[in-house]
Motif scaffolding. Structure first.
Motif, PDB file in Angstrom:
ATOM      1  N   THR A   1      35.451  10.885  31.919  1.00 25.49           N
ATOM      2  CA  THR A   1      34.851  10.907  30.597  1.00 25.49           C
ATOM      3  C   THR A   1      35.417  12.099  29.828  1.00 25.49           C
ATOM      4  O   THR A   1      35.524  13.185  30.377  1.00 25.49           O
ATOM      5  CB  THR A   1      33.325  11.063  30.730  1.00 25.49           C
ATOM      6  OG1 THR A   1      32.854  10.044  31.602  1.00 25.49           O
ATOM      7  CG2 THR A   1      32.637  10.925  29.393  1.00 25.49           C
TER       8      THR A   1
ATOM      9  N   GLN B   1      32.725  -0.770  24.628  1.00 21.06           N
ATOM     10  CA  GLN B   1      31.720  -0.670  25.681  1.00 21.06           C
ATOM     11  C   GLN B   1      30.421  -1.306  25.229  1.00 21.06           C
ATOM     12  O   GLN B   1      30.031  -1.157  24.086  1.00 21.06           O
ATOM     13  CB  GLN B   1      31.440   0.805  25.992  1.00 21.06           C
ATOM     14  CG  GLN B   1      32.364   1.367  27.030  1.00 21.06           C
ATOM     15  CD  GLN B   1      31.970   2.782  27.423  1.00 21.06           C
ATOM     16  OE1 GLN B   1      30.795   3.065  27.642  1.00 21.06           O
ATOM     17  NE2 GLN B   1      32.940   3.652  27.496  1.00 21.06           N
ATOM     18  N   ASN B   2      29.766  -1.991  26.140  1.00 23.64           N
ATOM     19  CA  ASN B   2      28.489  -2.642  25.846  1.00 23.64           C
ATOM     20  C   ASN B   2      28.527  -3.430  24.541  1.00 23.64           C
ATOM     21  O   ASN B   2      27.690  -3.226  23.662  1.00 23.64           O
ATOM     22  CB  ASN B   2      27.367  -1.615  25.791  1.00 23.64           C
ATOM     23  CG  ASN B   2      27.225  -0.900  27.105  1.00 23.64           C
ATOM     24  OD1 ASN B   2      27.058  -1.537  28.144  1.00 23.64           O
ATOM     25  ND2 ASN B   2      27.356   0.406  27.087  1.00 23.64           N
TER      26      ASN B   2
ATOM     27  N   GLY C   1      22.117 -10.035  30.951  1.00 30.08           N
ATOM     28  CA  GLY C   1      23.113  -8.999  30.666  1.00 30.08           C
ATOM     29  C   GLY C   1      24.535  -9.494  30.891  1.00 30.08           C
ATOM     30  O   GLY C   1      25.425  -9.264  30.069  1.00 30.08           O
ATOM     31  N   GLY C   2      24.741 -10.209  31.996  1.00 30.07           N
ATOM     32  CA  GLY C   2      26.085 -10.685  32.329  1.00 30.07           C
ATOM     33  C   GLY C   2      26.566 -11.748  31.351  1.00 30.07           C
ATOM     34  O   GLY C   2      27.731 -11.747  30.929  1.00 30.07           O
TER      35      GLY C   2
ATOM     36  N   GLY D   1      28.234  -2.405  34.681  1.00 33.61           N
ATOM     37  CA  GLY D   1      26.854  -2.890  34.669  1.00 33.61           C
ATOM     38  C   GLY D   1      26.693  -4.367  34.981  1.00 33.61           C
ATOM     39  O   GLY D   1      25.586  -4.888  34.941  1.00 33.61           O
ATOM     40  N   LEU D   2      27.789  -5.058  35.298  1.00 30.65           N
ATOM     41  CA  LEU D   2      27.673  -6.485  35.604  1.00 30.65           C
ATOM     42  C   LEU D   2      27.509  -6.715  37.101  1.00 30.65           C
ATOM     43  O   LEU D   2      28.012  -5.942  37.906  1.00 30.65           O
ATOM     44  CB  LEU D   2      28.931  -7.235  35.138  1.00 30.65           C
ATOM     45  CG  LEU D   2      29.219  -7.234  33.640  1.00 30.65           C
ATOM     46  CD1 LEU D   2      30.403  -8.139  33.345  1.00 30.65           C
ATOM     47  CD2 LEU D   2      28.002  -7.677  32.857  1.00 30.65           C
TER      48      LEU D   2
ATOM     49  N   HIS E   1      36.496   3.166  34.523  1.00 33.29           N
ATOM     50  CA  HIS E   1      36.190   4.235  35.473  1.00 33.29           C
ATOM     51  C   HIS E   1      36.376   3.735  36.886  1.00 33.29           C
ATOM     52  O   HIS E   1      36.310   4.497  37.834  1.00 33.29           O
ATOM     53  CB  HIS E   1      34.714   4.644  35.365  1.00 33.29           C
ATOM     54  CG  HIS E   1      34.399   5.404  34.140  1.00 33.29           C
ATOM     55  ND1 HIS E   1      33.292   5.164  33.387  1.00 33.29           N
ATOM     56  CD2 HIS E   1      35.053   6.400  33.532  1.00 33.29           C
ATOM     57  CE1 HIS E   1      33.275   5.994  32.371  1.00 33.29           C
ATOM     58  NE2 HIS E   1      34.331   6.743  32.441  1.00 33.29           N
TER      59      HIS E   1
END
Lengths: 270, 273
Positions: B42, B82-83, B137-138, B164-165, B191
């Motif tokens: 990051t 992202q997101n 979410g996915g 996050g998936l 990452h």
């Protein structure tokens, strides 16, 4: 103890229940990992544990307080801290120390006590020295640790974290996990929701959810060894665990290796 | 035909007391069919690089050329932030995915949207009429990726597309990337390079805004030293072999797959005996 007793939860207007007849107990000071595919009810369970949601049926109690009892809502939420995935959605203060003070200040904690709590919480997440920093200038890992500090300032007995490392890089992730290990050693119960089973290697217990029900509740090792169950839960054996089991298959026992160092140390002792 | 960045530098707040150099002298080339991984901690400059490549930021020094032109031609470079699922606005999944191709005045906008939804594993018959706000979410991530694919970009830039998936969501995004790659150059900022290494053509590692490693995956495995010295963590399976080698194990080529890695380690240990 947190007791989840035959809990069902249906979101308003939803056709089916997000959680359906879930029971589990979480003892103080323990580390529990909750896993399961997207949509399995993990985040719903997290929000039921601290009373942010009340069960549609069944009961959740925190140290014998019913989370549906509105008169106890603040007591419940001070005992069960909740940290969500995206730290940006949880930070309210204009500087770090104000953000950490927000929760206890709202409860009317006196000034001296407030200062002590903020300092302790920042020390616990290794952010001492950044008290006056603006949160948006922090790295993502620092922000997530700030969100954890905000929860810690309430002195919770239980800390629920919903995918706290999903948005972090390797360094941020290991910092957050390190902080969680220290918190658990100091007596806080950790309830860690994650997709990443390599993070479950630290846990004493794994609860796996599927379609809103408990599909597994036991030690991480037995879950990792059950290929069929892992696949049905949409979980993947962490690459290092696959390496360890393939080595065992080749006649090389590296014991309970959790890191690449452990593996090499077992094979080529220094 | 390529997306070419040459010696890019960028400083935020240039000329003020808060000036902070985010990127210094970074170059890369992305051709159709390639998959370039950009890794780094990051704050290493990954997101700044993405903004420069897409034309959202102008470099202080250096150039970005997309097929020989300055970036900015609508639809040519697709970017998935992202997101991205936090940016839905339409009432149905199909309308959301249609937004891009319609704005680009595709005569076959509806086909483009359908193809994009199929490529992320969400057929329009089942998902088209759903509200994007009721997706898991996915599913939501995949719809957001489809929204960019529907514009048929020649270059596709994705920032942490699988973060996050769960396994199913991640596999669907990886499959969509494989399809997109048939006609586009794909750049993935991540990452977590482990999942992309087996299919990547090139790895660019950034540390504090500078290039710490730039080479093919096999070059990375041959000598991961510069990568590690930049403070980047190698995946566990690779690292175990690198550490073994440091202890004198005779390992000539490092395996990506855990089972092959176990065989490599077992063989090296047998030689030692």
């Amino acid at each position: 103890m947190i007791a989840v007793e035959d809990v069902t939860y249906t979101y308003p207007g939803a056709g089916s229940a997000a959680l359906d007849g879930v029971s589990a107990t979480i003892a103080p000071g323990t580390w529990t990992v909750i896993v399961g595919p997207n949509g399995s009810g993990k985040s719903t369970l997290a929000r039921l544990l601290n009373g942010l949601l009340a069960p549609s049926a069944g009961r959740v109690t925190v140290d014998d307080m019913d989370t549906a009892d509105e008169a106890r809502a603040w007591d419940v939420r001070s005992r069960v801290g909740l940290v969500l995935q995206n730290p940006d959605n949880q930070i309210v203060g204009t500087v770090v120390e104000e953000d950490v003070a927000f929760g206890p200040e709202n409860l009317g904690v006196p000034r001296d006590e407030l200062r002590r709590r903020v300092d302790e919480a920042l020390a616990a997440v290794r952010l001492t020295g950044l008290e006056r920093r603006e949160p948006h200038l922090l790295s993502e890992g620092q922000k997530q640790r700030l969100a954890i500090a905000g929860a810690l300032a309430m002195r919770p007995a239980y800390l629920v974290l919903d995918e706290p490392t999903a948005m972090l890089d390797a360094e941020g992730r290991s910092d957050v996990l390190g902080v969680l290990r220290e918190l658990q050693a100091a007596g806080t119960a950790i309830i860690h929701i994650t997709h990443d089973l390599s993070e479950a290697l630290y846990a004493q217990r794994v609860i796996a959810l599927k379609h809103g029900a408990v599909a597994y509740d036991g030690p991480a090792s037995a879950l990792l060894a059950d290929d069929a169950l892992m696949a049905s839960l949409g979980l993947e054996v962490p690459p290092l665990a696959r390496l360890v089991s393939a080595l065992r298959g080749a006649g090389l026992d590296v014991g309970d290796a959790r890191t690449a160092e452990d593996v090499v140390e077992a094979l080529w002792p220094s | 035909m390529a997306l070419v960045a040459d010696a890019l530098s960028y400083t935020y707040g240039s000329g003020t007391a808060f000036a902070a150099s985010a990127l210094a002298n970074v170059s890369l080339a992305l051709a159709p069919g390639e998959l370039v991984l950009v890794v780094g901690a990051t704050g290493s400059g990954k997101s700044t690089l993405l903004r420069l490549l897409s034309g959202l930021l102008e470099p202080d020094a250096g150039t970005v050329l997309v097929d020989g032109e300055k970036p900015g031609r609508p639809g040519c470079v697709g970017i998935v932030f992202q997101n991205p699922e936090t940016q839905f606005f339409a009432e149905t999944v199909l309308d959301d995915v249609l937004f891009g191709p319609r704005n680009l005045r595709f005569v076959d906008a509806e086909d483009a949207a359908r193809e994009a939804l199929v490529s992320v594993g969400l057929p329009v018959e089942r998902f088209g009429d759903r509200s994007p706000f009721t997706l898991s979410g996915g599913e939501a991530r995949r719809v957001a990726v489809a929204g960019v694919l529907a514009m048929r970009p020649a270059y596709l830039l994705l920032d942490e597309p699988t973060a996050g998936l769960d396994r199913e969501g991640r596999d669907a995004v990886l499959a969509a990337i494989a399809v997109a790659r048939e006609r586009a150059g794909v750049l993935v900022v991540t990452h977590d390079p482990e999942q992309f290494l087996p299919v990547a053509t090139r790895v660019l590692a950034l540390a504090s805004g500078a290039t710490a490693f730039d080479g093919s995956v096999s070059e990375l495995l041959e000598d991961p030293g510069p990568y590690e010295r930049a403070g980047l963590a190698l995946p566990d399976v690779i690292r175990a072999q690198v550490l073994a080698r440091a202890r004198g194990a005779a390992i000539s080529s490092i395996a990506l797959d855990p089972v092959q890695a176990a065989a490599t380690l077992a063989k090296a240990r047998a030689v030692l005996r």
